[in-house]
Design a protein around this motif. Structure first.
Motif, PDB file in Angstrom:
ATOM      1  N   ASP A   4      -1.006 -29.231  16.504  1.00  0.00           N
ATOM      2  CA  ASP A   4      -1.271 -30.175  17.591  1.00  0.00           C
ATOM      3  C   ASP A   4       0.010 -30.884  18.001  1.00  0.00           C
ATOM      4  O   ASP A   4       0.814 -31.265  17.161  1.00  0.00           O
ATOM      5  CB  ASP A   4      -2.262 -31.259  17.140  1.00  0.00           C
ATOM      6  N   GLN A   5       0.184 -31.032  19.295  1.00  0.00           N
ATOM      7  CA  GLN A   5       1.261 -31.863  19.814  1.00  0.00           C
ATOM      8  C   GLN A   5       0.809 -33.321  19.694  1.00  0.00           C
ATOM      9  O   GLN A   5      -0.362 -33.614  19.799  1.00  0.00           O
ATOM     10  CB  GLN A   5       1.522 -31.516  21.279  1.00  0.00           C
ATOM     11  N   ARG A   6       1.727 -34.232  19.510  1.00  0.00           N
ATOM     12  CA  ARG A   6       1.365 -35.629  19.353  1.00  0.00           C
ATOM     13  C   ARG A   6       1.594 -36.412  20.636  1.00  0.00           C
ATOM     14  O   ARG A   6       2.610 -36.249  21.295  1.00  0.00           O
ATOM     15  CB  ARG A   6       2.180 -36.308  18.260  1.00  0.00           C
ATOM     16  N   ALA A   7       0.658 -37.249  20.959  1.00  0.00           N
ATOM     17  CA  ALA A   7       0.828 -38.213  22.040  1.00  0.00           C
ATOM     18  C   ALA A   7       1.556 -39.412  21.463  1.00  0.00           C
ATOM     19  O   ALA A   7       1.646 -39.563  20.249  1.00  0.00           O
ATOM     20  CB  ALA A   7      -0.544 -38.619  22.580  1.00  0.00           C
ATOM     21  N   GLU A  70       0.197 -45.325  10.398  1.00  0.00           N
ATOM     22  CA  GLU A  70       0.191 -45.149  11.849  1.00  0.00           C
ATOM     23  C   GLU A  70      -1.085 -44.430  12.278  1.00  0.00           C
ATOM     24  O   GLU A  70      -1.439 -43.412  11.684  1.00  0.00           O
ATOM     25  CB  GLU A  70       1.347 -44.262  12.297  1.00  0.00           C
ATOM     26  N   GLN A  71      -1.739 -44.945  13.288  1.00  0.00           N
ATOM     27  CA  GLN A  71      -2.796 -44.184  13.933  1.00  0.00           C
ATOM     28  C   GLN A  71      -2.113 -43.245  14.915  1.00  0.00           C
ATOM     29  O   GLN A  71      -1.224 -43.651  15.662  1.00  0.00           O
ATOM     30  CB  GLN A  71      -3.769 -45.106  14.648  1.00  0.00           C
ATOM     31  N   VAL A  72      -2.501 -41.974  14.862  1.00  0.00           N
ATOM     32  CA  VAL A  72      -1.902 -40.970  15.745  1.00  0.00           C
ATOM     33  C   VAL A  72      -3.008 -40.298  16.534  1.00  0.00           C
ATOM     34  O   VAL A  72      -4.175 -40.298  16.144  1.00  0.00           O
ATOM     35  CB  VAL A  72      -1.077 -39.928  14.956  1.00  0.00           C
ATOM     36  N   ARG A  73      -2.613 -39.744  17.661  1.00  0.00           N
ATOM     37  CA  ARG A  73      -3.552 -39.016  18.511  1.00  0.00           C
ATOM     38  C   ARG A  73      -2.816 -37.787  19.032  1.00  0.00           C
ATOM     39  O   ARG A  73      -1.686 -37.884  19.509  1.00  0.00           O
ATOM     40  CB  ARG A  73      -4.012 -39.900  19.659  1.00  0.00           C
ATOM     41  N   SER A  74      -3.475 -36.640  18.938  1.00  0.00           N
ATOM     42  CA  SER A  74      -2.871 -35.423  19.457  1.00  0.00           C
ATOM     43  C   SER A  74      -3.032 -35.400  20.975  1.00  0.00           C
ATOM     44  O   SER A  74      -3.815 -36.165  21.546  1.00  0.00           O
ATOM     45  CB  SER A  74      -3.543 -34.194  18.832  1.00  0.00           C
ATOM     46  N   GLY A  80      -6.122 -39.465  14.222  1.00  0.00           N
ATOM     47  CA  GLY A  80      -5.790 -39.304  12.819  1.00  0.00           C
ATOM     48  C   GLY A  80      -4.941 -40.446  12.312  1.00  0.00           C
ATOM     49  O   GLY A  80      -4.670 -41.409  13.030  1.00  0.00           O
ATOM     50  N   LEU A  81      -4.553 -40.315  11.063  1.00  0.00           N
ATOM     51  CA  LEU A  81      -3.659 -41.279  10.425  1.00  0.00           C
ATOM     52  C   LEU A  81      -2.463 -40.548   9.860  1.00  0.00           C
ATOM     53  O   LEU A  81      -2.605 -39.481   9.251  1.00  0.00           O
ATOM     54  CB  LEU A  81      -4.353 -42.003   9.262  1.00  0.00           C
ATOM     55  N   ARG A  82      -1.300 -41.141  10.043  1.00  0.00           N
ATOM     56  CA  ARG A  82      -0.079 -40.656   9.410  1.00  0.00           C
ATOM     57  C   ARG A  82       0.388 -41.748   8.451  1.00  0.00           C
ATOM     58  O   ARG A  82       0.516 -42.913   8.846  1.00  0.00           O
ATOM     59  CB  ARG A  82       1.005 -40.357  10.436  1.00  0.00           C
ATOM     60  N   LEU A  83       0.621 -41.362   7.213  1.00  0.00           N
ATOM     61  CA  LEU A  83       1.112 -42.278   6.198  1.00  0.00           C
ATOM     62  C   LEU A  83       2.489 -41.819   5.761  1.00  0.00           C
ATOM     63  O   LEU A  83       2.698 -40.631   5.494  1.00  0.00           O
ATOM     64  CB  LEU A  83       0.189 -42.285   4.973  1.00  0.00           C
ATOM     65  N   VAL A 137       2.308 -37.821   5.239  1.00  0.00           N
ATOM     66  CA  VAL A 137       1.078 -37.037   5.303  1.00  0.00           C
ATOM     67  C   VAL A 137       0.297 -37.428   6.552  1.00  0.00           C
ATOM     68  O   VAL A 137       0.399 -38.555   7.027  1.00  0.00           O
ATOM     69  CB  VAL A 137       0.198 -37.239   4.040  1.00  0.00           C
ATOM     70  N   THR A 138      -0.475 -36.486   7.059  1.00  0.00           N
ATOM     71  CA  THR A 138      -1.361 -36.750   8.189  1.00  0.00           C
ATOM     72  C   THR A 138      -2.717 -36.147   7.872  1.00  0.00           C
ATOM     73  O   THR A 138      -2.801 -35.030   7.349  1.00  0.00           O
ATOM     74  CB  THR A 138      -0.815 -36.115   9.489  1.00  0.00           C
TER      75      THR A 138
END
Length: 142
Positions: A4-7, A70-74, A80-83, A137-138
């Motif tokens: 997935d590409q990240r926004a 971090e909250q992430v969104r593709s 998702g979450l990135r730690l 990690v994500t």
């Protein structure tokens, strides 16, 4: 497999890992972020368990450090979450052994890194002798 590409990600929260009480505080922070990101109970449990293992490793083996949540969104809308867990410890001299279940240089059961890797969707580790360790990690919500 396509990744997935990240926004653009929302602001990240950083938590110090300096004392034993920080272990519990970081678990609570990750659980709250997982709920906010829409994780189901199983997803919450997996990301919190992975965070707990990584933060404990940073505290015990790395002498402390920090956790960035971090909250992430593709670009396709997945949340998702990135730690990112960082320490300034001695680094991990033998990665193959460190990922093997049952291997531990401390009092634990030796499931930390390998267990955390199995609980997340993406896992990246950067370490060097005398340079500390950074694990990112994500996990994506289902």
């Amino acid at each position: 497999m396509l990744r997935d590409q990240r926004a653009p990600a929302p602001a990240a929260e950083t938590y110090p890992i300096r004392a034993e009480h920080d272990l519990l505080r970081t678990r609570h922070a990750v659980r709250a972020a997982a709920v906010a990101a829409g994780f189901d109970l199983i997803g919450q449990t997996k990301i919190v368990t992975a965070a707990s293992e990584l933060v404990r490793n940073a505290y015990i083996h790395g002498g402390g450090g920090s956790l960035v949540v971090e909250q992430v969104r593709s670009l396709t809308g997945r949340r998702g979450l990135r730690l990112t867990v960082r320490d300034s410890g001695p680094g991990i001299p033998d990665l193959d052994s460190a990922f093997a279940d049952g291997y531990s240089t401390g009092p634990g059961l030796g499931h930390g890194l390998g267990g955390a890797r199995r609980l997340v969707d993406e896992f990246h580790l950067d370490t060097g002798a005398g340079e500390g360790t950074t694990v990112t990690v994500t996990r994506w919500a289902t």
